[in-house]
Design an enzyme around this catalytic site. Structure first.
Site, PDB file in Angstrom:
ATOM      1  N   GLY A   9     -37.677  24.234 126.018  1.00 23.45           N
ATOM      2  CA  GLY A   9     -38.778  24.099 126.984  1.00 23.45           C
ATOM      3  C   GLY A   9     -40.064  24.723 126.462  1.00 23.45           C
ATOM      4  N   ARG A  34     -38.400  17.772 125.817  1.00 21.16           N
ATOM      5  CA  ARG A  34     -38.284  16.306 125.825  1.00 21.16           C
ATOM      6  C   ARG A  34     -39.545  15.622 125.333  1.00 21.16           C
ATOM      7  NH1 ARG A  34     -36.900  16.125 132.033  1.00 21.16           N
ATOM      8  NH2 ARG A  34     -38.550  17.682 131.803  1.00 21.16           N
ATOM      9  N   ASP A  59     -33.088  16.367 125.531  1.00 23.65           N
ATOM     10  CA  ASP A  59     -32.966  16.807 126.916  1.00 23.65           C
ATOM     11  C   ASP A  59     -31.765  17.749 126.980  1.00 23.65           C
ATOM     12  OD1 ASP A  59     -32.229  16.880 129.678  1.00 23.65           O
ATOM     13  OD2 ASP A  59     -33.204  14.955 130.019  1.00 23.65           O
ATOM     14  N   SER A 135     -34.633  34.512 136.998  1.00 24.74           N
ATOM     15  CA  SER A 135     -35.731  34.554 137.984  1.00 24.74           C
ATOM     16  C   SER A 135     -35.416  35.583 139.050  1.00 24.74           C
ATOM     17  CB  SER A 135     -35.885  33.184 138.647  1.00 24.74           C
ATOM     18  OG  SER A 135     -36.825  33.245 139.703  1.00 24.74           O
ATOM     19  N   TYR A 148     -32.166  26.080 143.975  1.00 23.56           N
ATOM     20  CA  TYR A 148     -32.848  26.685 142.812  1.00 23.56           C
ATOM     21  C   TYR A 148     -32.408  28.144 142.667  1.00 23.56           C
ATOM     22  CZ  TYR A 148     -36.356  28.610 139.700  1.00 23.56           C
ATOM     23  OH  TYR A 148     -36.967  29.258 138.647  1.00 23.56           O
ATOM     24  N   GLY A 179     -41.118  36.842 138.458  1.00 26.61           N
ATOM     25  CA  GLY A 179     -41.528  36.405 139.796  1.00 26.61           C
ATOM     26  C   GLY A 179     -42.515  35.258 139.628  1.00 26.61           C
ATOM     27  N   PHE A 185     -44.833  24.938 136.716  1.00 27.73           N
ATOM     28  CA  PHE A 185     -43.612  25.041 137.531  1.00 27.73           C
ATOM     29  C   PHE A 185     -43.784  24.469 138.947  1.00 27.73           C
ATOM     30  CE2 PHE A 185     -41.099  27.630 140.518  1.00 27.73           C
ATOM     31  CZ  PHE A 185     -39.824  27.527 139.991  1.00 27.73           C
TER      32      PHE A 185
END
Ligand code: NDP
Ligand code: 8X3
Length: 248
Positions: A9, A34, A59, A135, A148, A179, A185
């Site tokens: 990514g 990708r 991917d 996260s 998520y 955070g 995103f």
């Protein structure tokens, strides 16, 4: 010899910032995602600054494609499992099944695929570092975060599990839990609704991809006997996944 970092990514946000930071820090880069055009543009930019950069277009949800791409890779010293996303903020009982599949397949199964492909070599060489981007969302659910948040809770368990399983080796394992970070995103989460995405960062100075890249770079640069196991990184006016103070 130069150390090699593989970043999934790397075409946007935190992954792109990690690519810049590790290139500046003298690493050889393997950048993956990708979008080939974005990867190539970043490669050209970093190579113009003297970095050595390899791109791999695949991917992370496609395990066969990941395996094939990884055949072109020799040694990975640092794996940054960053590719991931949130889709939607609906109540769990109103959520979109396809969005759920994409999140689970990318954030959980994609991260596991990369781990399975890269870590055996690290264990064999008795040297390496896996940095997973978790996260704050994995610490506790927030309204509409349901699936998520579950994927990021899974990232925590998967990271902790790996750390236990490689404890006999010198491989280090880190979970960085950001955070609010202003990247693409929220645009992705809200399927291109830029106004809604912008509102996420209204009234608060959010983190940047560079802030998270600094933490990843620190973890990778710590002395070999120091394992940064987990780091929660929040904007100053964010206290948890659901407590955010915003200036009116
Ligand atoms: P961005 O949307 O800016 O970047 C996401 C990156 O992931 C892109 O490079 C994208 O590349 C890649 N990606 C997405 N899906 C796939 C896939 N199936 N295969 C390969 N690559 C993929 O978001 P962030 O930089 O913010 O997100 C990076 C990570 O940080 C995610 O795991 C996210 O959950 C996490 N995170 C983000 C926070 C935030 O507030 N922004 C806070 C906490 C964690 P491409 O489209 O080219 O494939
Ligand atoms: C991304 C941060 O708070 O939007 O993981 O879930 S949050």
């Amino acid at each position: 010899m130069k150390r090699t970092v593989l970043i999934t990514g790397a075409t946007s946000g935190i992954g792109e910032a990690c690519a810049r930071k590790f290139a500046e820090g003298g690493y050889k880069l393997i950048i993956t995602a990708r979008r080939a055009d974005k990867l190539n543009a970043l490669k050209a930019e970093l190579e113009a600054q003297g970095a050595e950069v390899q791109t791999l277009v695949f991917d992370v949800r496609d395990a066969a494609a990941a395996k094939e791409a990884m055949q072109q890779v020799e040694t990975v010293d640092v794996l940054i499992n960053n590719a991931g996303l949130a889709l939607g903020l609906e109540k769990e009982y109103e959520g979109n099944l396809e969005d759920w599949n994409v999140m689970i397949d990318t954030n959980v199964k994609g991260l596991l695929t990369m781990t399975r492909l890269v870590v055996p070599g690290m264990v064999e060489r008795n040297q390496g570092h896996v940095i997973n981007i978790g996260s704050v969302a994995g610490d506790a659910a927030y309204a509409g975060g349901n699936v998520y948040c579950a994927t990021k809770a899974a990232v925590k368990a998967i990271t902790d599990g790996l750390r236990i399983d490689v404890a006999e080796s010198a491989v280090r394992v880190t979970n960085i839990k950001p955070g609010l970070v202003e990247t693409n995103f929220s645009n992705i989460r809200f399927h291109g609704d830029t106004e809604r995405a912008d509102n996420v960062y209204k009234g608060i100075k959010p983190l940047t991809g560079e802030d998270i890249a600094d933490v990843a770079f620190y973890a990778a640069s710590a002395p070999a006997h120091v394992q940064i196991a987990e780091v929660l990184v929040l904007a100053t006016h964010q206290a948890s996944g659901s407590v955010i103070h915003r200036e009116k």
